[in-house]
Design a protein around this motif. Structure first.
Motif, short mmCIF file in Angstrom:
data_model
loop_
_atom_site.label_atom_id
_atom_site.label_comp_id
_atom_site.label_asym_id
_atom_site.label_seq_id
_atom_site.Cartn_x
_atom_site.Cartn_y
_atom_site.Cartn_z
N ALA A 62 0.80 -1.23 0.00
CA ALA A 62 0.00 0.00 0.00
C ALA A 62 0.83 1.27 0.00
O ALA A 62 0.32 2.34 -0.36
N ASN A 63 2.09 1.18 0.39
CA ASN A 63 2.86 2.41 0.62
C ASN A 63 4.17 2.53 -0.15
O ASN A 63 4.74 3.63 -0.22
N ALA A 64 4.70 1.47 -0.71
CA ALA A 64 6.00 1.52 -1.38
C ALA A 64 5.94 2.41 -2.63
O ALA A 64 4.89 2.52 -3.26
N PRO A 65 7.06 3.04 -2.98
CA PRO A 65 7.11 3.89 -4.19
C PRO A 65 7.14 3.02 -5.45
O PRO A 65 8.20 2.79 -6.05
N LYS A 66 5.97 2.52 -5.86
CA LYS A 66 5.88 1.55 -6.95
C LYS A 66 6.40 2.09 -8.28
O LYS A 66 6.79 1.31 -9.16
N GLN A 67 6.44 3.42 -8.43
CA GLN A 67 6.90 3.98 -9.69
C GLN A 67 8.38 3.69 -9.95
O GLN A 67 8.84 3.80 -11.08
N TYR A 68 9.09 3.30 -8.91
CA TYR A 68 10.53 3.01 -9.08
C TYR A 68 10.83 1.50 -9.01
O TYR A 68 11.99 1.12 -9.11
N GLU A 69 9.80 0.68 -8.87
CA GLU A 69 10.04 -0.74 -8.62
C GLU A 69 10.80 -1.43 -9.74
O GLU A 69 11.76 -2.17 -9.50
N GLU A 70 10.40 -1.21 -10.98
CA GLU A 70 11.06 -1.90 -12.09
C GLU A 70 12.51 -1.47 -12.23
O GLU A 70 13.39 -2.30 -12.49
N GLU A 71 12.79 -0.18 -12.04
CA GLU A 71 14.19 0.29 -12.12
C GLU A 71 15.02 -0.30 -11.00
O GLU A 71 16.18 -0.66 -11.20
N LEU A 72 14.44 -0.39 -9.82
CA LEU A 72 15.17 -0.97 -8.69
C LEU A 72 15.44 -2.45 -8.92
O LEU A 72 16.51 -2.95 -8.56
N LYS A 73 14.51 -3.16 -9.52
CA LYS A 73 14.71 -4.57 -9.82
C LYS A 73 15.85 -4.75 -10.81
O LYS A 73 16.61 -5.72 -10.73
N ARG A 74 15.97 -3.82 -11.76
CA ARG A 74 17.01 -3.93 -12.79
C ARG A 74 18.36 -3.43 -12.30
O ARG A 74 19.38 -3.72 -12.92
N SER A 75 18.38 -2.68 -11.23
CA SER A 75 19.64 -2.13 -10.73
C SER A 75 20.50 -3.25 -10.17
O SER A 75 20.01 -4.30 -9.79
N SER A 76 21.80 -3.02 -10.14
CA SER A 76 22.72 -4.07 -9.69
C SER A 76 23.80 -3.45 -8.83
O SER A 76 23.88 -2.22 -8.68
N LEU A 77 24.63 -4.31 -8.27
CA LEU A 77 25.77 -3.83 -7.51
C LEU A 77 26.63 -2.94 -8.41
O LEU A 77 27.02 -3.36 -9.49
N GLY A 78 26.88 -1.70 -7.99
CA GLY A 78 27.68 -0.80 -8.79
C GLY A 78 26.87 0.20 -9.57
O GLY A 78 27.41 1.20 -10.06
N ARG A 79 25.57 -0.05 -9.72
CA ARG A 79 24.76 0.91 -10.47
C ARG A 79 23.33 0.87 -9.99
O ARG A 79 22.57 -0.05 -10.30
N THR A 80 22.96 1.84 -9.19
CA THR A 80 21.58 2.04 -8.78
C THR A 80 21.22 3.47 -9.11
O THR A 80 21.70 4.41 -8.47
#
Length: 415
Positions: free
Chosen positions: A22-40
């Motif tokens: 209900a509260n997470a910033p869902k607009q960033y979810e896909e980008e966060l899933k694709r981010s990796s060590l060294g690049r967020t």
């Protein structure tokens, strides 16, 4: 090991899952899933701002620093409930990396050694993400030897005057406060003459110089102290007992970093499942499958080793050496995996920009960041020593400076 939630844990999991949904910033979810060590990175948003906003929202609802006491900004939850939260937070947990040093190392040290007034003043804003803290330990001449530090603290009245330099300080350039280990008596054994303080990173006499890394980021910093004044009231622990205080920090550092380090295996498996080689899909190539099998075994071993720690927490026990093992294995694993993925990319492996490189330069970013992962929180050699001496009971390393006062230890340029 027990992989099932107790009824109480299941109820907590359901509550946490519902609140996050209900509260997470869902607009960033896909980008966060694709981010990796060294690049967020987030398109159109500053990661630090997003992280602080998410942390503040969690704090206002009682989901920040769950295992901390309520009076210090936490929830008073059990250690296993903290693990459950991390599992349910998923990709949004990557936003918490900004606070890992403050929440995982500085906060516990403050709780153990700061006065009650200071704990109630500084810990709630730390838990909520309004203040960010850093850890000032490593020095240019010390390497992995924390007790070899040379930053001096000299008592003048009710204050201490600090002069010296720290290096590899993560997040110092955006931190509000830090904990600082200094040398207060050079005439005794090197572990005996240390004293710990906390201080504002915005005060006079502090110069912070970000270090440009191979991946283009500047997560680490050099920090210089020139006649920096710290009140004695901001001392943590007794004078010259800073080594014992630092052990609290280091113990929590192993737990915070070692338990959550990435391996790169899920990313590699997905990449190989979609990559076409000259002879067909990479996943059908025998040599590729052999490599994946080796890393799958390691990843599985890390997973179940971590499960042992979680099971111990659930029973109210202190975890064993699992986190030192996890950091040692995962640190080298991510470096090997990212290098192999770049080999599979062929000529495209030399490209690192997210717009040009295959898979948005994910493995290039991992490879460039991997050496820092193997150094921070204790080098591979330090991890091996811990496991050898404290787990296997092997003889300790030879220390030629064991019974020598610090100011008599030979150094380059000193006779």
């Amino acid at each position: 090991m027990n992989f099932d939630d107790t009824p109480q844990e299941a109820a907590f999991r359901a509550e946490a899952k519902a609140w996050i949904a209900a509260n997470a910033p869902k607009q960033y979810e896909e980008e966060l899933k694709r981010s990796s060590l060294g690049r967020t990175a987030l398109n159109g948003a500053n990661v630090l701002d997003v992280a602080k906003a998410w942390q503040k929202k969690k704090a206002d609802a009682g989901w920040a620093c769950l295992h901390w006491p309520k009076e210090y900004g936490g929830r008073g939850a059990s250690p296993i409930e903290r693990v459950i939260w991390q599992q349910e937070e998923g990709a949004f947990g990557k936003l918490s990396f900004t606070f890992i040093i403050g929440h995982g190392m500085c906060g516990p040290t403050m709780m153990a050694y700061a006065g009650e007034e200071h704990k109630r003043r500084y810990l709630p804003p730390l838990a909520s993400g309004e203040d960010i803290w850093c850890q000032l330990f490593s020095e240019p001449a010390g390497g992995s030897d924390v007790a070899g530090l040379r930053t001096r603290a000299e008592k003048r009245g009710d204050d201490w005057i600090i002069n010296g330099q720290k290096i590899w300080t993560s997040g110092a350039h955006y931190s509000d406060y830090g904990i600082l280990l200094t040398r207060t008596d050079p005439t005794v054994l090197k572990h005996k003459g240390l004293t710990m303080f906390f201080l504002s990173m915005k005060g006079p006499g502090i110069e912070i110089r970000p270090i440009k890394q191979a991946n283009g980021n500047s997560d680490f910093n050099e920090v210089y102290f020139t006649d920096v004044k710290i009140p004695d009231s901001q001392r943590l622990g007794a004078v010259n007992d800073g080594w014992n205080v630092s052990l609290t920090t280091l113990m929590n550092e192993r737990m915070s970093i070692g338990a959550g380090i990435a391996t790169g295996f899920p990313e590699l498996f997905e990449f190989c499942s979609n990559l076409m080689l000259e002879d067909g899909p990479a996943i059908d190539d025998a040599s590729v499958r052999a490599k994946l099998a080796q890393w799958a075994v390691r990843a599985s071993g890390l997973k179940y080793t971590n499960m042992r720690a979680i099971s111990a927490l659930s029973r109210g026990e202190r975890p064993g050496p699992e986190n030192s093992i996890g950091k040692l294995v995962a640190g080298s694993m991510i470096q090997d995996i990212s290098a192999y993925a770049m080999d599979l990319q062929g000529a495209a492996g030399v490209l690192s920009g997210p717009e040009d490189a295959e898979v948005a330069g994910k493995f290039q970013a991992m490879l460039l960041r991997a050496p820092g992962t193997r150094i921070e929180g204790g080098t591979d050699e330090i991890m091996r020593n811990i496991i050898a001496e404290r787990v296997l009971g092997l003889p300790g390393d030879i220390r030629v400076d064991k019974d020598v006062p610090f100011n008599q230890i030979p150094t380059r340029g000193r006779n």
